[in-house]
Design a protein around this motif. Sequence first.
Motif: not given
Length: 226
Positions: A83-84, A89-90, A95-97, A215-217
């Motif tokens: 699910a993750l 993308e991003g 990112g973790v998956a 992830v950038a945030t």
Amino acid sequence: MSDAPTLSLPDNASLFTRLRVAIQALKVLEHDPANPTCGQLLNICLDLNVYASLVQQLQRSEEGRRLLSERPSLQGKELDLDALERLPEGTLGHGVARYFRDNKIFPFTTTLELKNDVDFIGKRYRETHDLLHVLTGYGTDVVGEMELQAYALGNLGIRTAVLILLFGTLGQLKDRQSGVALSAYLRRLRAAYRRGRASQQFLGFRFEHHWETPVATLRAQLVAPC
């Protein structure tokens, strides 16, 4: 591995007892490096006072008290990687998956009983290790792992990180397998340590509420620039 389930740390254990249990856990980890119970037990043995201090810090805020009360889990069984990975993308979840898939590893799990808030914080620290790789950008190679340990040392004061850095640096001196010059290696560790000190303390952050956040945030919010 058969001895691992019998290991435990008594309440209010003395320094001698903590060192004895830590050595027993290390012996198991020599043959089973990924053993989640002994890995967490080692952290608690060496960082009991550090975790107790972190618990006190969390108790000073409403959000921190809620975290300690609810004890959310980021264990492997709680994470639906399929699910993750379907998230955009991003995002943190995607990112973790991808991190777990690409590195062919599985999320942290443990059977260690949580008897108090200190045990929970020790578990939380282990659970967030892989998420920190995604947020900080440190790799999973030898140098990247040592950079993340230096970051955690700067951010939380984790003593286990000192032990890992010591052995990692001795290995670097002996084998030079990373292909990185010693001077550059030490510079990277210093930079990671300073970055950890300059960053927001991550252990109380509710990562499970931010799978859809870029992830950038999160990096801008939690992690100091390199």
